[in-house]
Design a protein around this motif. Structure first.
Motif, PDB file in Angstrom:
ATOM      1  N   UNK A   1       0.796  -1.195   0.000  1.00  0.00           N
ATOM      2  CA  UNK A   1       0.000   0.000   0.000  1.00  0.00           C
ATOM      3  C   UNK A   1       0.839   1.259   0.000  1.00  0.00           C
ATOM      4  N   UNK A   2       2.162   1.133   0.082  1.00  0.00           N
ATOM      5  CA  UNK A   2       3.041   2.281   0.097  1.00  0.00           C
ATOM      6  C   UNK A   2       3.958   2.271  -1.102  1.00  0.00           C
ATOM      7  N   UNK A   3       4.949   3.119  -1.053  1.00  0.00           N
ATOM      8  CA  UNK A   3       5.896   3.268  -2.148  1.00  0.00           C
ATOM      9  C   UNK A   3       7.185   2.546  -1.777  1.00  0.00           C
ATOM     10  N   UNK A   4       7.546   1.459  -2.492  1.00  0.00           N
ATOM     11  CA  UNK A   4       8.766   0.722  -2.134  1.00  0.00           C
ATOM     12  C   UNK A   4      10.031   1.542  -2.329  1.00  0.00           C
ATOM     13  N   UNK A   5       9.947   2.636  -3.100  1.00  0.00           N
ATOM     14  CA  UNK A   5      11.123   3.483  -3.302  1.00  0.00           C
ATOM     15  C   UNK A   5      11.070   4.737  -2.443  1.00  0.00           C
ATOM     16  N   UNK A   6      10.244   4.729  -1.413  1.00  0.00           N
ATOM     17  CA  UNK A   6      10.153   5.878  -0.512  1.00  0.00           C
ATOM     18  C   UNK A   6      11.506   6.134   0.138  1.00  0.00           C
ATOM     19  N   UNK A   7      11.789   7.384   0.499  1.00  0.00           N
ATOM     20  CA  UNK A   7      13.036   7.654   1.217  1.00  0.00           C
ATOM     21  C   UNK A   7      13.088   6.825   2.496  1.00  0.00           C
ATOM     22  N   UNK A   8      14.275   6.302   2.783  1.00  0.00           N
ATOM     23  CA  UNK A   8      14.416   5.465   3.977  1.00  0.00           C
ATOM     24  C   UNK A   8      14.227   6.268   5.259  1.00  0.00           C
ATOM     25  N   UNK A   9      14.761   7.484   5.266  1.00  0.00           N
ATOM     26  CA  UNK A   9      14.763   8.298   6.488  1.00  0.00           C
ATOM     27  C   UNK A   9      14.245   9.686   6.156  1.00  0.00           C
ATOM     28  N   UNK A  10      13.146  10.062   6.799  1.00  0.00           N
ATOM     29  CA  UNK A  10      12.567  11.394   6.665  1.00  0.00           C
ATOM     30  C   UNK A  10      12.677  12.110   8.006  1.00  0.00           C
ATOM     31  N   UNK A  11      13.138  13.346   7.975  1.00  0.00           N
ATOM     32  CA  UNK A  11      13.215  14.173   9.175  1.00  0.00           C
ATOM     33  C   UNK A  11      12.302  15.381   8.978  1.00  0.00           C
ATOM     34  N   UNK A  12      11.616  15.774  10.042  1.00  0.00           N
ATOM     35  CA  UNK A  12      10.632  16.852   9.931  1.00  0.00           C
ATOM     36  C   UNK A  12      10.842  17.882  11.034  1.00  0.00           C
ATOM     37  N   UNK A  13      10.916  19.148  10.626  1.00  0.00           N
ATOM     38  CA  UNK A  13      10.880  20.264  11.567  1.00  0.00           C
ATOM     39  C   UNK A  13       9.413  20.648  11.700  1.00  0.00           C
ATOM     40  N   UNK A  14       8.835  20.336  12.836  1.00  0.00           N
ATOM     41  CA  UNK A  14       7.394  20.504  13.045  1.00  0.00           C
ATOM     42  C   UNK A  14       7.127  21.946  13.489  1.00  0.00           C
ATOM     43  N   UNK A  15       6.840  22.807  12.534  1.00  0.00           N
ATOM     44  CA  UNK A  15       6.740  24.233  12.817  1.00  0.00           C
ATOM     45  C   UNK A  15       5.350  24.757  12.477  1.00  0.00           C
ATOM     46  N   UNK A  16       4.880  25.717  13.269  1.00  0.00           N
ATOM     47  CA  UNK A  16       3.631  26.400  12.955  1.00  0.00           C
ATOM     48  C   UNK A  16       2.528  26.223  13.973  1.00  0.00           C
ATOM     49  N   UNK A  17       2.808  25.566  15.093  1.00  0.00           N
ATOM     50  CA  UNK A  17       1.769  25.353  16.100  1.00  0.00           C
ATOM     51  C   UNK A  17       1.206  26.677  16.627  1.00  0.00           C
ATOM     52  N   UNK A  18       2.102  27.617  16.938  1.00  0.00           N
ATOM     53  CA  UNK A  18       1.660  28.887  17.492  1.00  0.00           C
ATOM     54  C   UNK A  18       0.835  29.686  16.503  1.00  0.00           C
TER      55      UNK A  18
END
Length: 252
Positions: free
Chosen positions: A14-31
């Motif tokens: 159901x996903x992409x077998x060529x998806x990036x192995x490692x994703x990092x996210x800066x979770x910004x915008x809550x305020x």
């Protein structure tokens, strides 16, 4: 989350077998999300935790194996004490509520950053989350909390210098050798770094590790981030040509 614990490796069904192995996210915008709705900033942080839950689930479904999120920076101590306490409380609530499910789904939890200065109950909870999920390997969730990349590099350098002084290491220092002193020593470098909220900077996040990562800045505020945004990010990632300093074959 689609169950991650049914096979030795994460399923890409159901996903992409060529998806990036490692994703990092800066979770910004809550305020800003809260301000736009006439709500206190704490409401934005609470909705941000819900977005994190959605993203962890979506990442597993889409074939991503490693997810690293920037939750609380060393610079965030400058915020009002009430907001800092709220962020601590939300981390505590997230771990207490979700740890058993993450354990059942085969998720390994790591928390990177400086442990000194954290309230004792938070430090104990972090240790517990890491200890109880240490043998899991189907999905890797890393939370950067009380983290700053410059601080990480400085701490790694100090540890290395002490090891040299003690005669524990000899020979020339290499990139691979230095990485063993970083908080992320057991993790692959991120393939893709996403920052939400429309800001165009990485704000002292994974400076060493993201040297060759693809950077993507999206306008959505973090509390609104969902699976479709992550899917779009992966699609845009696939449009990039990753050369790591080399020349594309056939280029002149």
């Amino acid at each position: 989350m689609a169950r991650l614990g049914t096979s030795p490796e994460p399923s890409h069904a159901g996903g992409d077998p060529s998806a990036p192995q490692h994703v990092a996210i800066i979770m910004d915008g809550n305020g800003r999300w809260a301000k736009a709705r006439g709500l206190p900033r704490t409401a934005g942080h609470e909705r941000g935790v819900e977005a994190l839950r959605r993203t962890v689930e979506a990442a597993g479904d889409l074939g991503i194996r490693y997810l690293t999120v920037f939750s609380f920076s060393t610079e965030n101590w400058r915020r009002p004490a009430a907001e800092v306490n709220t962020l601590f409380g939300l981390l505590k609530a997230y771990v207490q509520r979700d740890l058993s499910r993450l354990q059942q789904d085969g998720v390994r939890v790591r928390v990177i950053g400086q442990r000194e200065g954290l309230p004792p109950d938070i430090a104990e909870l972090v240790d517990r989350a890491e200890r109880e999920t240490a043998t899991n390997s189907k999905f890797h969730l890393t939370i950067a909390f009380n983290y700053g990349a410059r601080n990480e590099i400085l701490r790694a350098t100090q540890v290395y210098a002490r090891a040299i002084a003690a005669g524990e290491v000899t020979g020339e220092l290499t990139d691979a050798g230095f990485e063993q002193y970083l908080d992320t020593k057991d993790l692959p470098d991120p393939d893709l770094v996403i920052r939400t909220s429309g800001e165009y900077r990485i704000s002292n996040f994974l400076l060493w590790q993201a040297a060759y990562a693809e950077l993507l800045f999206v306008d959505v505020l973090w509390p609104d981030f969902n699976k479709s945004h992550l899917e779009s990010a992966i699609s845009r990632y696939h449009e990039r040509e990753r050369r790591f300093g080399a020349v594309t074959p056939g280029a002149t």
